[in-house]
Design a protein around this motif. Structure first.
Motif, PDB file in Angstrom:
ATOM      1  N   ILE A  19       1.102  -1.114   0.039  1.00 41.94           N
ATOM      2  CA  ILE A  19      -0.059   0.099  -0.163  1.00 41.94           C
ATOM      3  C   ILE A  19       0.828   1.182   0.199  1.00 41.94           C
ATOM      4  CG2 ILE A  19      -1.590   1.122   1.306  1.00 41.94           C
ATOM      5  CD1 ILE A  19      -2.751  -1.368   2.545  1.00 41.94           C
ATOM      6  N   GLY A  20       2.035   1.329   0.875  1.00 38.80           N
ATOM      7  CA  GLY A  20       2.953   2.209   0.801  1.00 38.80           C
ATOM      8  C   GLY A  20       3.592   2.772  -0.392  1.00 38.80           C
ATOM      9  N   VAL A  21       3.827   1.647  -1.372  1.00 37.17           N
ATOM     10  CA  VAL A  21       4.401   2.021  -2.440  1.00 37.17           C
ATOM     11  C   VAL A  21       3.393   2.566  -3.399  1.00 37.17           C
ATOM     12  CG1 VAL A  21       5.175   0.946  -4.875  1.00 37.17           C
ATOM     13  CG2 VAL A  21       6.007  -0.114  -2.427  1.00 37.17           C
ATOM     14  N   LEU A  22       2.319   2.337  -3.423  1.00 36.12           N
ATOM     15  CA  LEU A  22       1.287   3.373  -4.037  1.00 36.12           C
ATOM     16  C   LEU A  22       0.928   4.490  -3.647  1.00 36.12           C
ATOM     17  CD1 LEU A  22      -0.452   2.244  -6.741  1.00 36.12           C
ATOM     18  CD2 LEU A  22       0.806   0.318  -5.518  1.00 36.12           C
ATOM     19  N   LEU A  23       0.915   4.663  -2.162  1.00 32.38           N
ATOM     20  CA  LEU A  23       0.832   6.047  -1.542  1.00 32.38           C
ATOM     21  C   LEU A  23       2.041   7.137  -1.953  1.00 32.38           C
ATOM     22  CD1 LEU A  23      -0.311   5.170   1.739  1.00 32.38           C
ATOM     23  CD2 LEU A  23      -1.740   5.954  -0.005  1.00 32.38           C
ATOM     24  N   ALA A  24       3.276   6.421  -2.114  1.00 25.07           N
ATOM     25  CA  ALA A  24       4.494   6.962  -2.646  1.00 25.07           C
ATOM     26  C   ALA A  24       4.397   7.461  -3.835  1.00 25.07           C
ATOM     27  CB  ALA A  24       5.836   6.181  -2.297  1.00 25.07           C
ATOM     28  N   LEU A  25       3.840   6.713  -4.786  1.00 25.57           N
ATOM     29  CA  LEU A  25       3.585   6.815  -6.192  1.00 25.57           C
ATOM     30  C   LEU A  25       2.590   8.236  -6.290  1.00 25.57           C
ATOM     31  CD1 LEU A  25       3.303   3.539  -8.043  1.00 25.57           C
ATOM     32  CD2 LEU A  25       4.893   5.564  -8.457  1.00 25.57           C
ATOM     33  N   ASP A  26       1.474   8.274  -5.480  1.00 26.63           N
ATOM     34  CA  ASP A  26       0.513   9.232  -5.501  1.00 26.63           C
ATOM     35  C   ASP A  26       1.202  10.373  -5.314  1.00 26.63           C
ATOM     36  OD1 ASP A  26      -1.893  10.535  -5.505  1.00 26.63           O
ATOM     37  OD2 ASP A  26      -2.334  10.007  -3.275  1.00 26.63           O
ATOM     38  N   TRP A  27       2.062  10.562  -3.823  1.00 29.97           N
ATOM     39  CA  TRP A  27       3.056  11.796  -3.713  1.00 29.97           C
ATOM     40  C   TRP A  27       3.644  12.037  -4.540  1.00 29.97           C
ATOM     41  CZ3 TRP A  27       7.952  12.695  -2.568  1.00 29.97           C
ATOM     42  CH2 TRP A  27       8.258  13.838  -2.043  1.00 29.97           C
ATOM     43  N   TYR A  28       4.557  11.198  -5.104  1.00 29.88           N
ATOM     44  CA  TYR A  28       5.465  11.738  -6.068  1.00 29.88           C
ATOM     45  C   TYR A  28       4.853  12.283  -7.481  1.00 29.88           C
ATOM     46  CZ  TYR A  28       8.846  11.461  -9.869  1.00 29.88           C
ATOM     47  OH  TYR A  28       9.931  11.548 -11.068  1.00 29.88           O
TER      48      TYR A  28
END
Length: 339
Positions: free
Chosen positions: A322-331
């Motif tokens: 989930i964190g990977v996807l949230l990081a992509l969203d943030w990026y």
């Protein structure tokens, strides 16, 4: 016209191709999700849609630069390059981890798909009497596919062509795994194991100057099957992209609702806590493929045992996914602000 891409843009496009290629190879995971979450899904579909009669005429007339620009060649070539590199590197690494730590790999994918549902749904505020039923329809279809039983292997060339068209949909339809569809159609081993091995062997022999395979009827037959499968995949990729391009243009909100439902339904395929069911012969022995590995026929799902330490580690990997996807969203948000 597309804006000129910086070196960093090109680098990340190859990385996205790597991720897409790795996702396409794993039964249950869709490369289309990578495209959707990576923010290049629509450009991918519209670029593929440009592979049409006009593009063919430009190619035949030798207008290669015009052809390259018309089909958004830089975008497609970088993405496809990433996919090809992935097939010989990242996906091999993924195969290793699936053998050694299968639960944690599936848990990561499960978390990533949960994250992708949030990523796609958070900005979607078009739920109404048209989109809600379509979202539910996508959900039901996704769940149904998760629990279908696989068919028997079939090497009929028309069916092989159909397999190519259907399996490539994992690249264009988020939530639909092409590899898992091939398992259901009974031809995963034939088309993604035996055929690829035959191609590797043939290339190796040709490089050594050995053309004895031309006398090998079985090898020639499986290479013919691979050629038909590749043709079906190419036709499917272009055909489906034309349909999706039209649908996205005219029914974008309905399409997004179906995709959200479909991806949610596909969670059943990547549920981490499952036992792999292998093909058995009449004597109760496991049937092996040409690589000496058991042939997967389906999965038996079960609820996790929270008294086991491994379960908590798996939950940590779900959170990491989930964190990977949230990081992509943030990026994505911060990258958009900087431009």
């Amino acid at each position: 016209m597309h804006k000129p891409r910086t070196f960093l843009d090109k680098f990340f496009l190859v990385i996205k191709g790597l991720c897409m290629g790795a996702a396409n190879k794993v039964p249950g995971v869709s490369g289309g999700i990578v495209a959707f979450v990576g923010g290049f899904y629509e450009e991918f579909i519209y670029s593929l849609q440009k592979i049409n009669l006009k593009a063919f005429k430009l190619l035949v007339n030798g207008r290669f630069k015009s052809f390259y620009r018309y089909v958004n060649g830089q975008f497609l070539s970088l993405l496809i390059f990433g996919m090809l590199v992935s097939y010989f590197s990242v996906s091999k690494l993924l195969d290793y981890f699936l053998e050694q730590k299968e639960l944690f790999v599936w848990a990561s994918f499960f978390g990533m798909i949960l994250g992708s549902i949030y990523y796609i749904a958070k900005d979607f505020d078009q739920w109404n009497k048209k989109t809600v039923p379509m979202g539910l329809a996508g959900l039901i279809i996704g769940i149904s596919i998760s629990f279908l039983s696989p068919a028997r292997e079939n090497d009929n060339l028309l069916f092989i062509f159909f397999c190519g068209m259907i399996s490539v949909s994992g690249m264009t339809l988020p939530g639909l795994s092409g590899s898992f569809i091939l398992i259901l159609l009974g031809n995963y081993v034939l088309l993604l194991v035996d055929s690829v091995n035959a191609l590797y062997d043939t290339f190796g022999e040709v490089l050594r100057g050995d053309f004895s395979f031309t006398q090998n009827t079985e090898r020639l037959n499986i290479l013919k099957i691979l050629a038909v499968f590749a043709t079906g995949s190419a036709v499917g990729l272009v055909t489906i992209s034309h349909i999706l391009s039209y649908v996205l243009k005219h029914y974008k909100h309905i399409t997004t609702a179906v995709i959200i439902g479909f991806i949610t339904g596909s969670l059943g395929v990547v549920w981490p806590w499952k036992r792999t069911m292998y093909k058995m012969d009449q004597a109760g022995q496991m049937v092996m493929d040409s690589n000496g590995k058991g042939i997967i026929v389906n999965y038996e799902r079960y609820l996790p045992n929270f008294s086991e330490v491994e379960t908590w580690w798996a939950l940590l990997f779900v959170i990491l996914g989930i964190g990977v996807l949230l990081a992509l969203d943030w990026y994505g948000k911060n990258g958009a602000q900087k431009k």
